[in-house]
Design a protein around this motif. Structure first.
Motif, mmCIF file in Angstrom:
data_model
loop_
_atom_site.group_PDB
_atom_site.id
_atom_site.type_symbol
_atom_site.label_atom_id
_atom_site.label_comp_id
_atom_site.label_asym_id
_atom_site.label_seq_id
_atom_site.Cartn_x
_atom_site.Cartn_y
_atom_site.Cartn_z
ATOM 1 N N GLY A 1 45.771 45.778 39.256
ATOM 2 C CA GLY A 1 46.057 45.107 37.997
ATOM 3 C C GLY A 1 47.369 45.532 37.367
ATOM 4 N N PRO B 1 36.288 50.099 41.837
ATOM 5 C CA PRO B 1 36.868 49.830 40.516
ATOM 6 C C PRO B 1 38.301 50.337 40.358
ATOM 7 N N ASP B 2 38.592 51.552 40.820
ATOM 8 C CA ASP B 2 39.950 52.079 40.648
ATOM 9 C C ASP B 2 40.967 51.287 41.467
ATOM 10 N N ASP C 1 41.703 39.679 36.824
ATOM 11 C CA ASP C 1 41.028 40.817 37.447
ATOM 12 C C ASP C 1 39.891 40.386 38.364
ATOM 13 N N ALA D 1 33.864 40.815 40.477
ATOM 14 C CA ALA D 1 35.119 40.271 40.997
ATOM 15 C C ALA D 1 34.809 39.145 41.980
ATOM 16 N N TYR E 1 46.636 38.006 42.614
ATOM 17 C CA TYR E 1 47.689 38.959 42.225
ATOM 18 C C TYR E 1 49.086 38.540 42.676
ATOM 19 N N HIS F 1 40.862 48.112 42.084
ATOM 20 C CA HIS F 1 41.143 46.901 41.324
ATOM 21 C C HIS F 1 41.976 47.210 40.072
ATOM 22 N N LYS F 2 41.741 48.358 39.455
ATOM 23 C CA LYS F 2 42.577 48.739 38.308
ATOM 24 C C LYS F 2 44.032 48.879 38.716
ATOM 25 N N ASP G 1 34.669 47.088 33.163
ATOM 26 C CA ASP G 1 36.053 47.440 33.466
ATOM 27 C C ASP G 1 36.251 47.432 34.979
ATOM 28 N N HIS G 2 36.771 46.310 35.491
ATOM 29 C CA HIS G 2 37.063 46.177 36.912
ATOM 30 C C HIS G 2 35.848 46.516 37.778
ATOM 31 N N ARG G 3 34.722 45.970 37.415
ATOM 32 C CA ARG G 3 33.506 46.186 38.209
ATOM 33 C C ARG G 3 33.536 45.294 39.442
ATOM 34 N N VAL G 4 33.344 45.884 40.607
ATOM 35 C CA VAL G 4 33.500 45.131 41.852
ATOM 36 C C VAL G 4 32.451 44.030 41.982
#
Length: 558
Positions: A228, A221-222, A512, A553, A272, A224-225, A547-550
């Motif tokens: 972002g 998650p971090d 995301d 994605a 991205y 991907h954050k 919140d940006h859960r893998v």
């Protein structure tokens, strides 16, 4: 913005899909460090690290800069020469300024910048957003335990040296009490960007922040954050591991697995990339020790398909003839530098062959096939499977330069560790239709036919088969074999006949990586449960968007 493409009829379907995938406001920030748009195509040049590491000095930098010019690579775009870590003394001076190691760089950095500029080249320098660089030289960031940083002071120094490009690493970033590591890195890199901007000199920023959060190929998650927000600080960013460095004590040591590893984590991040923002899987080492000629060609082709920075890290004067030819291939350079700025997506993979597709400016499409195996493979790629159904194309082989008209299928033999690559120019075709696999957590594919249970959609190993070949419709639908991905009962996801109103069948692709079902506002989620005892896989479901859960994605076709 949903996948349906009605709102802007003047754009092509592929361009509109780009808009839908980039709906978040930070898709491209070419003015993050300057009022002048920067790096609207991927940067190109040279950096010492993967060949020399800390064994660097003025003579070696100048020699490689001169070699870029004499080989013709500089004229083809390889124009930024960057000095990496270890160029400075271990202590700042009494005024707090960084001090150049005059044993290594006797003329100093201002002189080096003037020399490079006199050759028509740009000047790049390394620093770190932490209080120490990775090799324990003074960093720009906040000292351990708190205190004043040096971001503004160092940026002014770099501007005075006429620096054009700053590589800002991420070792030794202090995390204050009460903040997360992700928050600390965000504040540090935002401060770097603000400091560079305040100098008034346009300096491209290569930000290494995501690399310090990578957790395997799919990430956490971090990671991907950070991916972002990093585009609001720099124009390119390292997201993962370094390319394997040259070992002069064992020059024949293979570096191919490192190339595949860096390609691996970069290939899923299509969403991205765009003008002024580039995913950076690290240096090109084609033509340097550790890669065969075929492997060097593959790296150049894959990096070009991924719109990756073309930054060499080698002894340029000792590049092999095959490596020099691959790096100087003007068709591959044009592919990498395509002004549309779309990164390729993996539309089919089976563990041996990867098929990538990249939309290009003017309506062309590039197609590449990577052969991971140690033996040559005969490959056939249907035009319909790369988004060009009922179409004829002029197909130009970017390695040989040969062109042919193709009506149905691209066919060729791809050698061991080689990558075939074509540029397709459609002739009288309908608009391209994004077609290919939906790749999710664990690099597995959404599978809608080879399952237990009628209409079930599961996550299975990617096979490249028809049961994993999805089509993103211009109406917001996601289709497989004529049926629509649909919201089912009790949060299940299923394949069902497409309804007239597409109720429960319209999807929005977020930047995301989330794929959101429009009616419920919920996200497509990969199952966390392992396969059942009978081997059947757990079904995909809809779940509240996190919140940006893998597991929420997805990498989509383009």
């Amino acid at each position: 913005m949903p996948l349906r493409l009605r709102a802007l009829p003047c754009l092509t379907a592929s361009a509109l899909l780009a808009v839908s995938l980039a709906a978040a406001p930070s898709v491209a920030e070419p003015t993050a460090t300057s009022d002048v748009p920067l790096a609207l195509t991927p940067p190109m040049g040279w950096n010492n690290w993967a060949h020399y590491m800390c064994d660097i000095d003025e003579r070696k930098v100048v020699a490689n800069a001169d070699a870029l010019v004499s080989t013709g690579l500089a004229a083809k775009g390889y124009d930024t020469v960057t000095v990496d870590d270890c160029w400075m003394e271990k202590q700042r001076d009494a005024a707090g300024d960084l001090v150049v190691d005059r044993t290594k760089f006797p003329h100093g950095m201002a002189w080096l910048g003037r020399y490079l500029h006199s050759k028509g080249l740009k000047f790049g320098i390394y620093e770190d957003a932490g209080h120490l660089t990775c090799e324990k030289y003074p960093g720009s960031g906040t000292p351990e335990g708190g205190g004043e940083d040096h971001f503004a002071q160092d940026a002014r120094l770099f501007a005075s040296w006429k620096v054009d490009y700053v590589k800002m690493d991420g070792c030794n970033v202090w995390v204050p009490p009460g903040k997360t590591k992700e928050q600390a890195y965000r504040e540090a890199y935002e401060a770097v960007a603000a400091a560079l901007r305040a100098t008034g000199r346009p300096m491209v920023l290569s930000a290494s922040a995501p690399a310090y959060f990578q957790q395997g190929e799919w990430g956490g998650p971090d990671w991907h954050k950070v991916l972002g927000w990093v585009g609001r600080t720099g124009q390119l960013w390292r997201e993962g591991k370094d390319i394997k460095v040259f070992n002069p004590a064992s020059p024949g040591t293979s570096r191919w697995s490192s190339v595949l590893g860096n390609y691996g984590y970069n290939r899923w991040l299509t969403r991205y990339a765009g003008p002024g923002n580039w995913n950076d899987p690290d240096f090109l080492i084609a033509g340097a020790p550790g890669l065969s000629d075929a492997e060097g060609r593959s790296q150049v082709a894959l990096w070009a398909m991924m719109a990756a920075p073309f930054i060499l890290s080698s002894d340029v004067s000792r590049l092999t003839p095959a490596g020099l030819a691959a790096l100087g291939n003007t068709d591959l350079i044009a592919l990498d530098q395509d002004p549309l700025g779309r990164q390729a997506a993996v539309v089919s993979s089976d563990g041996t062959l990867d098929v990538l597709v990249r939309p290009l400016d003017g309506g062309d499409r590039a197609v590449a096939v990577l052969n991971r195996s140690a033996t040559a493979r005969q490959v056939s790629v249907r035009l319909a499977d790369v988004g060009l159904p009922s179409c004829r194309v002029d197909a130009r082989d970017l390695w040989t330069g040969a062109s042919q008209e193709v009506a149905h299928t691209l066919s060729t033999e791809v050698g061991a560790h080689e990558t075939a690559v074509w540029r397709l120019t459609p002739r009288g075709c309908a608009e391209p239709v994004p077609t290919g696999q939906l790749t999710g957590h664990g690099m597995k594919c959404a599978d809608g036919q080879n399952t237990t249970g009628v209409g079930a959609v599961v996550l299975s190993p990617c096979t490249g088969g028809t049961d994993q070949r999805w089509v993103l419709g211009g109406d917001g639908s996601v289709r497989l074999a004529g049926e629509c991905l649909s919201a089912g009962a009790a949060g299940a996801v299923e394949l069902a006949a497409c309804s007239a109103g597409l109720d429960g069948q319209r999807w929005t692709a977020r930047r995301d990586g989330a794929l959101v079902e429009e009616a419920s506002g919920q996200c497509l989620e990969a199952p966390s449960a392992p396969p059942a005892a009978d081997g059947s896989a757990a079904r995909l479901r809809l779940a509240r968007c996190g919140d940006h859960r893998v597991e929420q994605a997805w990498a989509l076709p383009v």
